[in-house]
Design a protein around this motif. Sequence first.
Motif, PDB file in Angstrom:
ATOM      1  N   MET A 204       0.756  -1.068  -0.004  1.00 33.36           N
ATOM      2  CA  MET A 204       0.024   0.159   0.001  1.00 33.36           C
ATOM      3  C   MET A 204       0.719   1.517   0.138  1.00 33.36           C
ATOM      4  SD  MET A 204      -2.776  -1.224   2.649  1.00 33.36           S
ATOM      5  CE  MET A 204      -4.117   0.085   2.424  1.00 33.36           C
ATOM      6  N   ALA A 205       1.705   1.272  -0.932  1.00 37.07           N
ATOM      7  CA  ALA A 205       2.844   2.243  -0.815  1.00 37.07           C
ATOM      8  C   ALA A 205       2.358   3.736  -1.378  1.00 37.07           C
ATOM      9  CB  ALA A 205       3.965   2.057  -1.866  1.00 37.07           C
ATOM     10  N   ALA A 206       1.040   3.545  -1.967  1.00 37.62           N
ATOM     11  CA  ALA A 206       0.373   4.923  -2.243  1.00 37.62           C
ATOM     12  C   ALA A 206      -0.410   5.423  -1.204  1.00 37.62           C
ATOM     13  CB  ALA A 206      -0.323   4.676  -3.451  1.00 37.62           C
ATOM     14  N   GLY A 207      -0.618   4.933   0.085  1.00 38.10           N
ATOM     15  CA  GLY A 207      -1.296   5.244   1.036  1.00 38.10           C
ATOM     16  C   GLY A 207      -0.658   6.104   1.945  1.00 38.10           C
ATOM     17  N   GLY A 208      -1.453   6.596   3.064  1.00 31.26           N
ATOM     18  CA  GLY A 208      -0.742   7.617   4.110  1.00 31.26           C
ATOM     19  C   GLY A 208       0.615   7.134   4.797  1.00 31.26           C
ATOM     20  N   VAL A 209       0.479   5.681   5.235  1.00 32.20           N
ATOM     21  CA  VAL A 209       1.519   5.136   5.835  1.00 32.20           C
ATOM     22  C   VAL A 209       2.480   4.716   4.729  1.00 32.20           C
ATOM     23  CG1 VAL A 209       2.254   2.972   7.101  1.00 32.20           C
ATOM     24  CG2 VAL A 209       0.126   3.944   7.682  1.00 32.20           C
ATOM     25  N   GLY A 210       2.228   4.221   3.456  1.00 30.14           N
ATOM     26  CA  GLY A 210       3.048   3.977   2.715  1.00 30.14           C
ATOM     27  C   GLY A 210       4.013   5.193   2.170  1.00 30.14           C
ATOM     28  N   PHE A 211       3.359   6.407   2.186  1.00 28.11           N
ATOM     29  CA  PHE A 211       4.202   7.529   2.006  1.00 28.11           C
ATOM     30  C   PHE A 211       4.937   7.913   3.099  1.00 28.11           C
ATOM     31  CE2 PHE A 211       1.942   8.617  -2.024  1.00 28.11           C
ATOM     32  CZ  PHE A 211       2.673   9.432  -2.825  1.00 28.11           C
ATOM     33  N   ALA A 212       4.581   7.904   4.248  1.00 28.99           N
ATOM     34  CA  ALA A 212       5.429   8.176   5.208  1.00 28.99           C
ATOM     35  C   ALA A 212       6.617   7.137   5.382  1.00 28.99           C
ATOM     36  CB  ALA A 212       4.495   7.947   6.593  1.00 28.99           C
ATOM     37  N   VAL A 213       6.360   5.745   5.113  1.00 29.92           N
ATOM     38  CA  VAL A 213       7.341   4.821   5.263  1.00 29.92           C
ATOM     39  C   VAL A 213       8.485   5.194   4.212  1.00 29.92           C
ATOM     40  CG1 VAL A 213       7.680   2.340   4.548  1.00 29.92           C
ATOM     41  CG2 VAL A 213       5.844   2.866   6.340  1.00 29.92           C
ATOM     42  N   THR A 214       8.089   5.287   3.067  1.00 28.67           N
ATOM     43  CA  THR A 214       8.915   5.610   2.004  1.00 28.67           C
ATOM     44  C   THR A 214      10.051   6.841   2.220  1.00 28.67           C
ATOM     45  OG1 THR A 214       7.375   4.747   0.402  1.00 28.67           O
ATOM     46  CG2 THR A 214       9.422   6.001  -0.384  1.00 28.67           C
TER      47      THR A 214
ATOM     48  N   GLY B 269      13.167  19.167   5.923  1.00 28.10           N
ATOM     49  CA  GLY B 269      12.852  19.038   4.518  1.00 28.10           C
ATOM     50  C   GLY B 269      13.068  17.524   4.072  1.00 28.10           C
ATOM     51  N   LEU B 270      13.055  16.652   5.119  1.00 30.46           N
ATOM     52  CA  LEU B 270      13.337  15.312   4.876  1.00 30.46           C
ATOM     53  C   LEU B 270      11.823  14.591   4.598  1.00 30.46           C
ATOM     54  CD1 LEU B 270      16.213  14.482   7.616  1.00 30.46           C
ATOM     55  CD2 LEU B 270      16.350  14.960   5.112  1.00 30.46           C
ATOM     56  N   ILE B 271      10.781  14.982   5.256  1.00 34.42           N
ATOM     57  CA  ILE B 271       9.464  14.368   5.327  1.00 34.42           C
ATOM     58  C   ILE B 271       8.445  15.464   4.801  1.00 34.42           C
ATOM     59  CG2 ILE B 271      10.136  12.452   6.873  1.00 34.42           C
ATOM     60  CD1 ILE B 271       8.503  14.095   8.759  1.00 34.42           C
ATOM     61  N   LYS B 272       7.570  15.018   4.066  1.00 38.47           N
ATOM     62  CA  LYS B 272       6.455  16.218   3.770  1.00 38.47           C
ATOM     63  C   LYS B 272       5.424  15.320   3.580  1.00 38.47           C
ATOM     64  CE  LYS B 272       5.124  20.127   0.982  1.00 38.47           C
ATOM     65  NZ  LYS B 272       4.657  20.959   2.063  1.00 38.47           N
ATOM     66  N   PRO B 273       4.096  15.288   4.311  1.00 37.76           N
ATOM     67  CA  PRO B 273       2.684  14.778   4.006  1.00 37.76           C
ATOM     68  C   PRO B 273       2.379  15.247   2.604  1.00 37.76           C
ATOM     69  CG  PRO B 273       2.840  15.681   6.237  1.00 37.76           C
ATOM     70  CD  PRO B 273       4.102  16.129   5.628  1.00 37.76           C
ATOM     71  N   HIS B 274       1.709  13.910   1.902  1.00 35.03           N
ATOM     72  CA  HIS B 274       1.200  14.108   0.833  1.00 35.03           C
ATOM     73  C   HIS B 274      -0.565  13.956   0.965  1.00 35.03           C
ATOM     74  CE1 HIS B 274       1.261  13.782  -3.751  1.00 35.03           C
ATOM     75  NE2 HIS B 274       0.131  13.252  -3.514  1.00 35.03           N
ATOM     76  N   VAL B 275      -0.893  15.224   0.920  1.00 34.47           N
ATOM     77  CA  VAL B 275      -2.302  15.456   1.008  1.00 34.47           C
ATOM     78  C   VAL B 275      -3.078  15.056  -0.262  1.00 34.47           C
ATOM     79  CG1 VAL B 275      -4.513  16.839   1.918  1.00 34.47           C
ATOM     80  CG2 VAL B 275      -2.213  16.956   2.854  1.00 34.47           C
ATOM     81  N   ASP B 276      -3.840  13.924  -0.303  1.00 29.57           N
ATOM     82  CA  ASP B 276      -4.544  13.676  -1.878  1.00 29.57           C
ATOM     83  C   ASP B 276      -5.674  14.671  -1.742  1.00 29.57           C
ATOM     84  OD1 ASP B 276      -5.427  11.283  -3.731  1.00 29.57           O
ATOM     85  OD2 ASP B 276      -7.128  12.383  -2.799  1.00 29.57           O
ATOM     86  N   SER B 277      -6.324  14.917  -0.746  1.00 23.84           N
ATOM     87  CA  SER B 277      -7.550  15.438  -0.889  1.00 23.84           C
ATOM     88  C   SER B 277      -8.283  16.197   0.439  1.00 23.84           C
ATOM     89  CB  SER B 277      -8.814  14.908  -1.849  1.00 23.84           C
ATOM     90  OG  SER B 277      -8.990  13.635  -1.165  1.00 23.84           O
TER      91      SER B 277
END
Length: 381
Positions: free
Chosen positions: A160-170, A319-327
């Motif tokens: 689930m790399a495109a989900g919230g946890v997946g983005f954070a993990v990567t 600048g090492l992490i940044k949440p990716h807000v889908d909507s």
Amino acid sequence: MATGGSGKVMKECMLTGFGGYHKLKVVDAPKPGSPGDGQVLIKVVASGINFAELHARQGMYKSKDGKVTPPCVLGMEASGTVEEVGKGVETLQVGDRVFCINMFELWKEYVVIPANRAFVMPDEMSFEEAASIPVNYLTAYLMLFDFGNLRKNKSVLCHMAAGGVGFAVTQLCKTVENVTVFGTSSEHKHKAIQANGVDHPIDYRTKDYVEEVRKISPNGVDIVLDPLCGADTKKGYDLLKPMGKLIIFGAANGMTGEHKSFTNLASMWWSLPTFKPLSMMTSNKSVAGFHLGYLSGDDESEAMITDAAADLVRMYKEGLIKPHVDSVWPFEKAGDAMKYIADRKNVGKVVLSWEKKDDTEEKKEGGGEKKDEGNEKPGVL
């Protein structure tokens, strides 16, 4: 504890019963009174949606204190502004912009929570980003660095790399030197997860991810993060290198669509492997389970969460992490936002906001703000 009601009225998003998306209703409720000792009153701006809320709506979630029972208010994470502090609170002050975590009850306009559950946001962080931090990034951080002991030159399989946890993990994997990330998602999300740092995207719908991993890394990987459960747990264990770690933190294979499926749950349960200590000893592999909702209550656990949150704030500032807000959706559309997640349309985090106007019909039909990456059909990810 907080004092009695203030006599004023606020809005809250209530789960009125188990079942369909229509069971979520925005209703009037008394605004909380002043916070008690060690507590803060927060005016909530935004809150994240997690699989915990989807499971809770279906009657599948059991908290540390027992089964979640309607009528109740969901929401494990939020962001907002401190309006009042209770006696003895020294870490926060009125006006602080904060993100916070709690065992539900955060889908409200105003909440009173322990002060040690709220953390000051960086000035440059938006409320929507902040609402994406607590559950996903704390889960990813504690799994990778505490359970996983992630170090340089290791490899990680992230489902689930495109989900919230997946983005954070990567993103967190990429804070460590030369860590290789394998990520599963549907093919139309590969561009997004590669941009986020996934080295080897795998379309789980059309390919066997075990075979794809072994084509690149014949010996397997060092860490497998398993939010799926069931048969995928056995596959993940078999993919581990010697000294590898399998960390189970979800059961997405047991959930489909709007209503609970007993067939899916039974299938997942019966397909779970049995791990025997002696065979694990000879294979030099380990299995762990992680549940952020149960990691609270004692001083040591609270300190672990506080330290992790502080490190995440540091990483954001650098600048090492940044949440990716889908909507971002209004709370009145919480049910539609849940369906959007269940249909696997999101790329990154889905957020609810008390400030968002009800203009989400195009998202529901067109796959959110990223129409070129949405419109994925329901399935197991």
